[in-house]
Design an enzyme around this catalytic site. Structure first.
Site, PDB file in Angstrom:
ATOM      1  N   LYS A 190     -54.721  42.186 -15.486  1.00  0.00           N
ATOM      2  CA  LYS A 190     -53.268  42.114 -15.339  1.00  0.00           C
ATOM      3  C   LYS A 190     -52.779  40.662 -15.442  1.00  0.00           C
ATOM      4  O   LYS A 190     -51.809  40.354 -16.147  1.00  0.00           O
ATOM      5  CB  LYS A 190     -52.858  42.730 -13.988  1.00  0.00           C
ATOM      6  CG  LYS A 190     -51.387  42.585 -13.646  1.00  0.00           C
ATOM      7  CD  LYS A 190     -50.478  43.319 -14.620  1.00  0.00           C
ATOM      8  CE  LYS A 190     -49.030  42.924 -14.423  1.00  0.00           C
ATOM      9  NZ  LYS A 190     -48.129  43.540 -15.379  1.00  0.00           N
ATOM     10  N   CYS A 209     -42.225  38.500 -12.686  1.00  0.00           N
ATOM     11  CA  CYS A 209     -43.671  38.536 -12.934  1.00  0.00           C
ATOM     12  C   CYS A 209     -44.235  37.280 -13.594  1.00  0.00           C
ATOM     13  O   CYS A 209     -45.096  36.615 -13.009  1.00  0.00           O
ATOM     14  CB  CYS A 209     -44.015  39.768 -13.766  1.00  0.00           C
ATOM     15  SG  CYS A 209     -43.758  41.300 -12.855  1.00  0.00           S
TER      16      CYS A 209
HETATM   17  N1  NAD Z   1     -41.197  44.439 -11.670  1.00  0.00           N
HETATM   18  C1  NAD Z   1     -42.041  44.569 -12.677  1.00  0.00           C
HETATM   19  O1  NAD Z   1     -41.659  44.637 -13.843  1.00  0.00           O
HETATM   20  C2  NAD Z   1     -43.533  44.640 -12.404  1.00  0.00           C
HETATM   21  C3  NAD Z   1     -44.380  45.060 -13.431  1.00  0.00           C
HETATM   22  C4  NAD Z   1     -45.746  45.135 -13.185  1.00  0.00           C
HETATM   23  C5  NAD Z   1     -46.250  44.780 -11.951  1.00  0.00           C
HETATM   24  N2  NAD Z   1     -45.397  44.353 -10.967  1.00  0.00           N
HETATM   25  C6  NAD Z   1     -45.975  44.016  -9.661  1.00  0.00           C
HETATM   26  O2  NAD Z   1     -45.734  45.107  -8.778  1.00  0.00           O
HETATM   27  C7  NAD Z   1     -45.498  44.635  -7.439  1.00  0.00           C
HETATM   28  C8  NAD Z   1     -44.160  45.117  -6.951  1.00  0.00           C
HETATM   29  O3  NAD Z   1     -43.161  44.565  -7.782  1.00  0.00           O
HETATM   30  P1  NAD Z   1     -41.633  45.052  -7.744  1.00  0.00           P
HETATM   31  O4  NAD Z   1     -40.935  44.328  -8.828  1.00  0.00           O
HETATM   32  O5  NAD Z   1     -41.586  46.534  -7.692  1.00  0.00           O
HETATM   33  O6  NAD Z   1     -41.193  44.476  -6.316  1.00  0.00           O
HETATM   34  P2  NAD Z   1     -39.861  44.795  -5.512  1.00  0.00           P
HETATM   35  O7  NAD Z   1     -39.582  43.587  -4.716  1.00  0.00           O
HETATM   36  O8  NAD Z   1     -38.822  45.333  -6.453  1.00  0.00           O
HETATM   37  O9  NAD Z   1     -40.282  46.007  -4.544  1.00  0.00           O
HETATM   38  C9  NAD Z   1     -41.131  45.884  -3.462  1.00  0.00           C
HETATM   39  C10 NAD Z   1     -40.661  46.813  -2.344  1.00  0.00           C
HETATM   40  O10 NAD Z   1     -41.620  46.797  -1.298  1.00  0.00           O
HETATM   41  C11 NAD Z   1     -40.916  46.943  -0.066  1.00  0.00           C
HETATM   42  N3  NAD Z   1     -41.774  46.542   1.062  1.00  0.00           N
HETATM   43  C12 NAD Z   1     -42.102  45.307   1.499  1.00  0.00           C
HETATM   44  N4  NAD Z   1     -42.928  45.390   2.554  1.00  0.00           N
HETATM   45  C13 NAD Z   1     -43.135  46.699   2.802  1.00  0.00           C
HETATM   46  C14 NAD Z   1     -43.882  47.417   3.756  1.00  0.00           C
HETATM   47  N5  NAD Z   1     -44.600  46.804   4.688  1.00  0.00           N
HETATM   48  N6  NAD Z   1     -43.843  48.763   3.710  1.00  0.00           N
HETATM   49  C15 NAD Z   1     -43.111  49.419   2.793  1.00  0.00           C
HETATM   50  N7  NAD Z   1     -42.378  48.784   1.840  1.00  0.00           N
HETATM   51  C16 NAD Z   1     -42.390  47.444   1.853  1.00  0.00           C
HETATM   52  C17 NAD Z   1     -39.706  46.075  -0.259  1.00  0.00           C
HETATM   53  O11 NAD Z   1     -38.671  46.419   0.663  1.00  0.00           O
HETATM   54  C18 NAD Z   1     -39.334  46.391  -1.718  1.00  0.00           C
HETATM   55  O12 NAD Z   1     -38.400  47.449  -1.805  1.00  0.00           O
HETATM   56  C19 NAD Z   1     -45.653  43.113  -7.510  1.00  0.00           C
HETATM   57  O13 NAD Z   1     -46.966  42.764  -7.216  1.00  0.00           O
HETATM   58  C20 NAD Z   1     -45.349  42.818  -8.981  1.00  0.00           C
HETATM   59  O14 NAD Z   1     -45.966  41.626  -9.412  1.00  0.00           O
HETATM   60  C21 NAD Z   1     -44.058  44.288 -11.173  1.00  0.00           C
END
Ligand code: NAD
Length: 440
Positions: A208, A264
């Site tokens: 990744k 990201c």
């Molecule tokens: N956004 C993208 O395009 C993308 C693509 C691939 C991978 N990722 C990876 O995926 C992961 C998540 O990214 P995202 O963009 O969805 O993040 P985000 O910030 O949009 O969502 C994360 C969610 O987790 C929640 N959260 C935090 N602590 C928590 C807990 N203890 N229990 C339950 N919920 C909790 C937050 O309130 C938030 O709603 C990251 O590691 C990111 O690097 C993101």
């Protein structure tokens, strides 16, 4: 049908949960943010993502998709628990794993002996995280469980399409029964023959990061090429087409602009540099990729300062686009925010328009010295220039006569190379773009 929990209901978690429900699974999404959960329980999406609302409504109605803030309730009977939690940059560039470890610790007390459970890490996490999560859980729970790495490759703006028909699914797993369950889960998504690639956990975690770092490298490489084109009087659009027709290079992701952003690439490049450093390796290319990206964020500002000989104090500048890319309301690390912040520091007043990202922007940078316009033409009135920061499709074919009549002079700084040079010259614009000769 599998009973699934998705912990973290942001961009990745909500898309993952909805798409898994769409393929017949029973999914409960858990988030600690009460506002997010309440809004979703009330049938309103919390993010903008094309195609998501229809699937979300359908699966809510059919009771395959539910939301809660309660991890105990949300994980009851779950066969698979996805972690889609934030892994932001720490001050030293490393990925902050606090959220992952906190939830792993909670899960250690919630897993039950009569249910074999797979914890699937969908967050982008450094090599070795699956082992650490395993260790945390096995320190308190002695039943049957597996920790699997399943990095997510969806693109915001195409997230539903990418999740429903992924080009590949990567699964890092070393336990056979967990591999079997994951393979079953993903079969409906790869019916057209795209591969499910199994590997060990560490290779999967690294895949990744290397994937994002490679894409960021492509962007920075083309941004440097664009700057060189400007110095040499060449046109990067032509160079891009020239090199892209070589299948070894490929014609995607070769567009220069104002630097990569989003939630990201910036953090993942930093985290991979950090990982390399921690292992006594200097990943030289990646340090340059980051450095070039910083320079690129300032490219449009420098062009504006050149044009106005440094004097933009008190001038109104219109900005089209706030999201870090089109078709999303995500403004995390968006280059537009850098441009706006810098223009404000230089004393300009700003008027902005974005089709979906204005509410998120207000939450981050507020209203001071910024007018949020309700149409794309409104910011242009009495502005000295238009800056294009996001390539939304509605900006591609605008009413140029109207733009001209509203601006003080027909001056455009286009950070996304939306329009043809010759056509802009014919239309009478002073048109500055990236890596192409200036039109006057
Ligand atoms: N956004 C993208 O395009 C993308 C693509 C691939 C991978 N990722 C990876 O995926 C992961 C998540 O990214 P995202 O963009 O969805 O993040 P985000 O910030 O949009 O969502 C994360 C969610 O987790 C929640 N959260 C935090 N602590 C928590 C807990 N203890 N229990 C339950 N919920 C909790 C937050 O309130 C938030 O709603 C990251 O590691 C990111 O690097 C993101």
């Amino acid at each position: 049908m599998k009973k699934i929990t998705v912990v973290g209901t942001g961009y990745v978690g909500l898309v993952t949960g909805t798409c898994l429900a769409e393929n017949g699974n029973e999914v409960c999404c858990v988030d600690i943010n009460k506002k997010i959960v309440e809004q979703l329980q009330n049938g309103k999406l919390t993010i903008y993502e094309p195609g998501l609302d229809a699937l979300f409504q359908k699966n809510m109605r059919d009771n395959r998709l539910s939301f809660t803030t309660d991890l105990t309730q949300g994980t009851k009977g779950a066969e698979i628990i996805f972690l889609a939690l934030p892994t932001p940059s720490s001050a030293d560039g490393s990925a902050d794993l606090t959220y992952i470890f906190q939830v792993a610790d909670q899960l250690a007390t919630l897993l039950v002996h009569d249910q074999a459970t797979i914890i699937v890490n969908k967050s982008t996490v450094p090599v070795g995280t699956a082992d650490l999560v395993k260790k945390i859980i096995s320190s308190k729970f002695h039943g049957k469980f597996a920790v699997v790495s399943n990095p997510e490759f969806l693109r915001e703006g195409f997230a539903v399409e990418d999740f429903m028909k992924p080009e590949r699914v990567v699964i890092g797993a070393s336990i056979d029964w967990a591999k079997e369950v994951m393979s079953e889960l993903y079969q409906p998504f790869v019916r057209q023959g795209n591969p499910i690639i199994f590997m060990d956990e560490r290779s999967s975690e690294l895949t990744k990061y290397v994937s994002n770092a490679f894409l960021a490298t492509k962007i920075s490489f083309m941004n440097e090429t664009a700057l060189l084109c400007e110095k040499l009087g060449a046109n990067v659009d032509q160079v891009r087409i020239g090199i892209g027709s070589d299948t070894r290079i490929g014609n995607r992701f070769l567009f220069p602009g104002i630097g990569y952003g989003g939630s990201c690439f910036p953090k993942d490049v930093k985290a991979l540099i950090y990982t390399a450093q921690q292992n006594n390796y200097d990943f030289k290319i990646l340090s340059a990729v980051e450095q070039v990206n910083q320079i690129q964020h300032a490219v449009i500002i420098n062009k504006i300062l050149d044009y106005f000989q440094g004097r933009i104090q008190g001038k109104k500048i219109a900005v089209w686009g706030l999201a870090f890319k089109p078709n999303t309301d995500d403004i995390r690390e968006a280059p537009a925010l850098y441009i706006i912040k810098r223009l404000k520091e230089l004393g300009a007043s700003i008027s902005v328009y974005d089709p979906v990202a204005m509410e998120n922007t207000k939450k981050i940078i507020g209203n001071e010295d910024i007018e949020y316009a309700s149409t794309m033409y409104q910011p242009l009135k009495s502005a000295v220039a238009l800056v294009v920061a996001t390539e939304w499709s509605e900006f591609r074919n605008p009413d140029f006569g109207k733009i001209k009549s509203l601006l003080v002079e027909p001056l455009i700084f286009d950070g996304r190379n939306l329009w043809e040079l010759q056509a802009m010259k014919k239309r009478g614009f002073i048109y500055h773009s990236v890596g192409r000769p200036n039109g006057n």
